[in-house]
Design an enzyme around this catalytic site. Structure first.
Site, PDB file in Angstrom:
ATOM      1  N   ARG A  50       0.786  -1.281   0.048  1.00 51.90           N
ATOM      2  CA  ARG A  50       0.023  -0.091   0.125  1.00 51.90           C
ATOM      3  C   ARG A  50       0.983   1.130   0.176  1.00 51.90           C
ATOM      4  NH1 ARG A  50      -5.296   0.768   1.528  1.00 51.90           N
ATOM      5  NH2 ARG A  50      -6.480  -1.218   1.475  1.00 51.90           N
ATOM      6  N   ARG A  54       1.281   0.141   5.430  1.00 54.93           N
ATOM      7  CA  ARG A  54       0.653  -0.061   6.556  1.00 54.93           C
ATOM      8  C   ARG A  54       0.698  -1.455   7.230  1.00 54.93           C
ATOM      9  NH1 ARG A  54      -5.881   0.141   5.324  1.00 54.93           N
ATOM     10  NH2 ARG A  54      -5.370   2.379   4.586  1.00 54.93           N
ATOM     11  N   THR A 106      -9.547  -3.117   1.019  1.00 51.33           N
ATOM     12  CA  THR A 106      -9.890  -2.829  -0.061  1.00 51.33           C
ATOM     13  C   THR A 106     -11.407  -2.823  -0.311  1.00 51.33           C
ATOM     14  OG1 THR A 106      -7.946  -3.813  -0.860  1.00 51.33           O
ATOM     15  CG2 THR A 106      -9.187  -3.085  -2.566  1.00 51.33           C
ATOM     16  N   GLU A 156      -9.857 -10.552 -11.208  1.00 52.15           N
ATOM     17  CA  GLU A 156     -10.174 -10.894  -9.899  1.00 52.15           C
ATOM     18  C   GLU A 156     -11.325 -10.498  -9.443  1.00 52.15           C
ATOM     19  OE1 GLU A 156      -7.111 -11.706  -7.257  1.00 52.15           O
ATOM     20  OE2 GLU A 156      -8.336 -11.448  -5.485  1.00 52.15           O
TER      21      GLU A 156
END
Ligand code: PXP
Length: 253
Positions: A50, A54, A106, A156
């Site tokens: 990210r 994080r 997400t 995906e």
């Protein structure tokens, strides 16, 4: 005709890094988790670098590429910084995901229709470097159609809405995934799925015969607290294989 295709499990190790980062230092090491996942039967490792780092960090990506034999699926936002990192490390695959700094995870699929102009050069650059590109999208026809137009070989499907749904809503959300997987097949797109999957939700998705890869992370890392990562991955694989075999009318091994 639907041919028999193996169903791969990609283990997402982001949240091993989340725990490590809660204290700083090096423990628990996500690369050690990736090694263990490989021994437990994972077919690939997935990690999301990210923008705010994080969980997974730059050094983790370098180590995953160099120290782990399984293919790495790098989840990344379509930013110049992430593109540069992907081109430097050349993972086996890159899954382009949406990213908001304020989100916990997400939250939805990438809007490839709205973002087509920004995505096109990123997809071309990744593909040009020999990286297999997938786009993480909601199970919607117009998103699939645009993914095809943009030249991505893989999509995906976001399974979060299905996993979070309760009661009859879950069947409805599953149907959206089934329909989208069929449409991906008609378009000639390789179809993966993931987000939020656990022992109780994996079977109906694994039963969709044209889906060839599931990427699962948070549940496996959470379950590892109680029974170990090895056992969580083995059980997940068994559930996936049983569901796929049953859908194809076979006996599972
Ligand atoms: N696939 C994609 C594209 C993701 O962004 C994530 C979460 O990082 C996953 C799969 C795995 O989701 P979960 O951690 O909920 O299993």
């Amino acid at each position: 005709m639907i041919t028999k295709r193996p169903l791969r499990l990609g283990v997402n190790i982001d949240h091993v890094a989340t725990i490590r980062n809660a204290r700083g230092g090096r423990h628990p090491d996500p690369v050690r988790a990736a090694r263990l996942a490989a021994q437990a039967g994972a077919d690939g490792i997935t990690a999301h670098l990210r923008e705010d780092r994080r969980h997974i960090g730059d050094e983790d990506i370098a180590r995953l590429v160099h120290e782990i034999d399984l293919p790495l699926n790098l989840e990344m936002a379509a930013t110049p910084e992430m593109l540069g990192i992907a081109l430097r490390h050349k993972p086996h695959a890159a899954c382009v995901v949406p990213e908001k700094r304020t989100e916990v995870t997400t939250e939805g699929g990438l809007d490839v229709v709205a973002g087509a102009a920004q995505l096109e050069p990123v997809i071309a650059a990744l593909a040009g470097a020999g990286i297999r590109v997938s786009l993480f999208i909601d199970p919607e026809k117009r998103q699939l159609d645009m993914a095809k137009r943009l030249g991505a070989p893989v999509v995906e499907l976001h399974t979060g809405a299905y996993c979070e749904a309760e009661g009859t809503r879950r069947g409805f959300e599953l149907e959206r995934i089934v329909t989208a997987a069929a449409h991906a097949e008609a378009l000639g797109l390789e179809c993966h799925a993931g987000h939020g999957l656990g022992f109780e939700t994996v079977a109906p998705v694994a039963a969709i015969p044209t889906i060839v890869e599931l990427n699962i992370g948070h549940f496996l890392v959470g379950e590892a607290i109680f029974g170990g990562l090895d056992s969580a991955i083995k059980r997940m694989r068994a559930l996936m294989q049983e569901a796929r075999a049953a859908a194809l009318g076979e006996k599972s091994a």
